[in-house]
Design an enzyme around this catalytic site. Structure first.
Site, PDB file in Angstrom:
ATOM      1  N   GLU A   1      79.486  11.657  87.735  1.00  8.75           N
ATOM      2  CA  GLU A   1      78.952  11.429  89.082  1.00  8.75           C
ATOM      3  C   GLU A   1      76.668  11.414  88.824  1.00  8.75           C
ATOM      4  O   GLU A   1      76.512  12.226  87.682  1.00  8.75           O
ATOM      5  CB  GLU A   1      78.949  13.605  89.715  1.00  8.75           C
ATOM      6  CG  GLU A   1      77.912  13.070  90.903  1.00  8.75           C
ATOM      7  CD  GLU A   1      78.926  13.951  91.760  1.00  8.75           C
ATOM      8  OE1 GLU A   1      78.662  15.451  91.288  1.00  8.75           O
ATOM      9  OE2 GLU A   1      77.994  13.972  93.026  1.00  8.75           O
TER      10      GLU A   1
ATOM     11  N   HIS B   1      84.787  16.239  86.988  1.00  2.94           N
ATOM     12  CA  HIS B   1      83.564  15.718  86.928  1.00  2.94           C
ATOM     13  C   HIS B   1      82.814  16.259  86.458  1.00  2.94           C
ATOM     14  O   HIS B   1      82.287  17.088  86.037  1.00  2.94           O
ATOM     15  CB  HIS B   1      83.042  14.539  87.592  1.00  2.94           C
ATOM     16  CG  HIS B   1      83.159  14.971  88.987  1.00  2.94           C
ATOM     17  ND1 HIS B   1      83.816  15.699  89.719  1.00  2.94           N
ATOM     18  CD2 HIS B   1      81.565  15.965  88.866  1.00  2.94           C
ATOM     19  CE1 HIS B   1      83.003  16.626  91.365  1.00  2.94           C
ATOM     20  NE2 HIS B   1      81.013  16.349  90.683  1.00  2.94           N
TER      21      HIS B   1
ATOM     22  N   HIS C   1      75.639  20.090  87.675  1.00  4.92           N
ATOM     23  CA  HIS C   1      77.386  20.562  87.177  1.00  4.92           C
ATOM     24  C   HIS C   1      78.436  20.398  86.640  1.00  4.92           C
ATOM     25  O   HIS C   1      78.532  18.698  86.435  1.00  4.92           O
ATOM     26  CB  HIS C   1      77.744  21.520  88.671  1.00  4.92           C
ATOM     27  CG  HIS C   1      77.909  20.526  89.136  1.00  4.92           C
ATOM     28  ND1 HIS C   1      76.979  19.231  90.202  1.00  4.92           N
ATOM     29  CD2 HIS C   1      79.075  19.180  89.585  1.00  4.92           C
ATOM     30  CE1 HIS C   1      77.103  18.358  90.900  1.00  4.92           C
ATOM     31  NE2 HIS C   1      78.716  18.016  90.988  1.00  4.92           N
TER      32      HIS C   1
END
Ligand code: CO
Length: 132
Positions: free
Chosen positions: A128, A79, A7
């Protein structure tokens, strides 16, 4: 080492407005908001073929988004999340490469082990990693 882009996360102070843009203007499938008190955020997921956009707004007094939104009051990309097969092997490799790993492996917003990497080592973008 990294696999699929899981994502892209976008931080905003106005989650409903951000969700409306994706639902109405862009015509995407958008989830209901979910409070994640252990992460200090409220999340909405925009479902895309093979990936997601994660809309984030601060929840509570100690939200990890507070500094970002103070610097970027209009919101912005917060992020990128890439999938890895083995989060602990990934951490060990990154430490060996001299990358700065932020904190410990913990359970992320999707119930899977995640780890964050310092934006200064990745072109100014917080990364991440999520175990697939
Ligand atoms: Co994320």
């Amino acid at each position: 080492m990294i696999g699929k882009l899981n994502h892209v996360a976008i931080a905003t102070t106005d989650l409903e407005k951000a969700a409306l843009v994706y639902r109405q203007t862009l015509g995407a499938k958008v989830s209901a908001p979910v409070d994640q008190p252990e992460h200090g955020v409220t999340t909405i997921f925009v479902e895309l073929p093979g990936s997601k956009v994660e809309l984030l707004s601060p929840l509570g007094a100690n939200s990890p988004l507070a500094n970002f939104l103070a610097r970027n009051p209009g919101g912005g990309v917060h992020h990128l999340c890439f999938e890895v097969q083995d989060i602990h092997a990934a951490r060990d490799r990154l430490l060996g490469e001299g990358a700065r790993v932020l904190g410990e492996v913990k359970t992320g917003a999707h119930g899977k082990p995640v780890l964050f990497l310092h934006p200064k080592d990745f072109g100014g973008v917080l990364i991440e990693l999520e175990q697939a």
